[in-house]
Design a protein around this motif. Sequence first.
Motif, PDB file in Angstrom:
ATOM      1  N   ASP A 228       0.799  -1.231   0.093  1.00 60.41           N
ATOM      2  CA  ASP A 228       0.013  -0.035   0.061  1.00 60.41           C
ATOM      3  C   ASP A 228       0.990   1.008  -0.099  1.00 60.41           C
ATOM      4  OD1 ASP A 228       1.042  -0.525   2.529  1.00 60.41           O
ATOM      5  OD2 ASP A 228      -0.821   0.450   3.508  1.00 60.41           O
ATOM      6  N   LEU A 229       2.067   1.192  -0.188  1.00 58.99           N
ATOM      7  CA  LEU A 229       3.045   2.114  -0.341  1.00 58.99           C
ATOM      8  C   LEU A 229       2.773   3.294  -1.289  1.00 58.99           C
ATOM      9  CD1 LEU A 229       6.546   0.436   0.074  1.00 58.99           C
ATOM     10  CD2 LEU A 229       5.272   1.938   1.831  1.00 58.99           C
ATOM     11  N   ILE A 230       2.662   4.553  -1.255  1.00 57.53           N
ATOM     12  CA  ILE A 230       2.474   5.411  -2.297  1.00 57.53           C
ATOM     13  C   ILE A 230       3.740   5.510  -3.231  1.00 57.53           C
ATOM     14  CG2 ILE A 230       0.738   6.782  -0.943  1.00 57.53           C
ATOM     15  CD1 ILE A 230       2.694   8.877  -0.578  1.00 57.53           C
ATOM     16  N   ASP A 231       3.501   6.357  -4.419  1.00 49.58           N
ATOM     17  CA  ASP A 231       4.692   6.292  -5.429  1.00 49.58           C
ATOM     18  C   ASP A 231       5.696   7.077  -4.725  1.00 49.58           C
ATOM     19  OD1 ASP A 231       2.911   5.146  -7.105  1.00 49.58           O
ATOM     20  OD2 ASP A 231       2.550   6.961  -8.350  1.00 49.58           O
TER      21      ASP A 231
ATOM     22  N   VAL B 228      11.609   6.407  -3.224  1.00 49.84           N
ATOM     23  CA  VAL B 228      12.633   6.638  -2.277  1.00 49.84           C
ATOM     24  C   VAL B 228      13.483   5.267  -2.070  1.00 49.84           C
ATOM     25  CG1 VAL B 228      13.299   6.767   0.438  1.00 49.84           C
ATOM     26  CG2 VAL B 228      11.660   8.456  -0.874  1.00 49.84           C
ATOM     27  N   LEU B 229      12.370   4.187  -1.996  1.00 50.21           N
ATOM     28  CA  LEU B 229      13.064   2.924  -1.859  1.00 50.21           C
ATOM     29  C   LEU B 229      14.010   2.174  -2.952  1.00 50.21           C
ATOM     30  CD1 LEU B 229      10.220   1.020   0.009  1.00 50.21           C
ATOM     31  CD2 LEU B 229      12.274   1.612   0.888  1.00 50.21           C
ATOM     32  N   LEU B 230      13.194   2.885  -4.224  1.00 49.53           N
ATOM     33  CA  LEU B 230      13.800   2.320  -5.405  1.00 49.53           C
ATOM     34  C   LEU B 230      15.296   3.059  -5.456  1.00 49.53           C
ATOM     35  CD1 LEU B 230      13.984   1.279  -8.472  1.00 49.53           C
ATOM     36  CD2 LEU B 230      12.799   3.475  -9.112  1.00 49.53           C
TER      37      LEU B 230
ATOM     38  N   PHE C 272      11.196  -1.872  -6.768  1.00 48.60           N
ATOM     39  CA  PHE C 272      11.116  -2.029  -8.292  1.00 48.60           C
ATOM     40  C   PHE C 272      10.012  -3.069  -8.608  1.00 48.60           C
ATOM     41  CE2 PHE C 272      12.480  -3.791 -12.254  1.00 48.60           C
ATOM     42  CZ  PHE C 272      12.557  -2.796 -13.044  1.00 48.60           C
ATOM     43  N   ARG C 273       9.921  -4.296  -8.246  1.00 49.44           N
ATOM     44  CA  ARG C 273       8.993  -5.255  -8.572  1.00 49.44           C
ATOM     45  C   ARG C 273       7.822  -4.695  -8.452  1.00 49.44           C
ATOM     46  NH1 ARG C 273      10.075  -9.323  -5.115  1.00 49.44           N
ATOM     47  NH2 ARG C 273      12.186  -9.631  -6.110  1.00 49.44           N
TER      48      ARG C 273
ATOM     49  N   THR D 139      14.641  10.845  -9.753  1.00 49.15           N
ATOM     50  CA  THR D 139      13.770  11.616  -8.856  1.00 49.15           C
ATOM     51  C   THR D 139      12.325  11.617  -9.666  1.00 49.15           C
ATOM     52  OG1 THR D 139      15.647  12.825  -8.285  1.00 49.15           O
ATOM     53  CG2 THR D 139      13.384  13.875  -7.736  1.00 49.15           C
ATOM     54  N   LEU D 140      11.247  11.169  -8.745  1.00 50.39           N
ATOM     55  CA  LEU D 140       9.936  11.261  -8.921  1.00 50.39           C
ATOM     56  C   LEU D 140       9.350  12.522  -8.966  1.00 50.39           C
ATOM     57  CD1 LEU D 140       7.579   9.386 -10.199  1.00 50.39           C
ATOM     58  CD2 LEU D 140       7.119   9.197  -7.878  1.00 50.39           C
TER      59      LEU D 140
END
Length: 189
Positions: free
Chosen positions: A4-7, A12-14, A22-23, A66-67
Motif C-alpha cells: 500500500d506504499l504510495i509512489d 525513495v526505496l527504489l 522495483f518489482r 527523482t519522481l
Amino acid sequence: MRTDLIDSELAVLLAQSSERAFREIYERNWKLCFLSARKRLNNEAEAEEIVQDIFCKLWRRRTSFTLTRSFENYFAVAVKFEVINQLARRSRRESYERQAASAYVDADSSMQETIDLQDLKTQLQASINRLPDKCRAVFRLRYEKNYSQLQIAETLHISEKTVEAHLSKARKTLKANFGAALGMLICFF
C-alpha cells in the motif's frame, strides 16, 4: 514489504536499490505501459520490447531517479517518447529496405541473372562466419532468433551497450561486403 506504499515512498526505496520496490513498481505499471505502447505501435512484440527497455532504464537510473509527479505520469511520458523513437526506427528501417529493394531491382539485368538469392545467402553466411565469435553470436541471436538487445545481453551475460557495439560492428562489416543489398539479405536471413 507493504503493497500500500504510495509512489513517493516507492521512489525513495527504489533510490536505495530495493528490488522489492522495483518489482512493486513494475507490477503496478507494466500492463498499462504495455497496453498504451501496443495501441500506438499496433505491434505486440515492439510494445513489449520498449516497455522492458523503459523498466531497464529505470533500474539503471534508480540511484539518481527523482519522481516529480507519479509513476503513472512518468511511465506515460516514457512510453510516449519510446514509441516516437520506435516509430522513427521503423520508418528508417522501412526506408532502407525500400532503397535496398530498389537498388536490387535497378541493378543490371545481366547481373541479376548471374547472381541468385541462394548465392547471396551463401556469401552472407560466409561473411557472418568470419565475424569475431562474440560479434557473430550477437548477430545470430538478433537476426536468427529475433532476440531483443536486452534478451541478448541477458543470454550472453554482457551489457546492452556491448550488444549495440557488436551489432554495429557486424552491420558495418557486412555492409562493406554487400552494400545496399544488405537490408534485403538480412530479411531473408
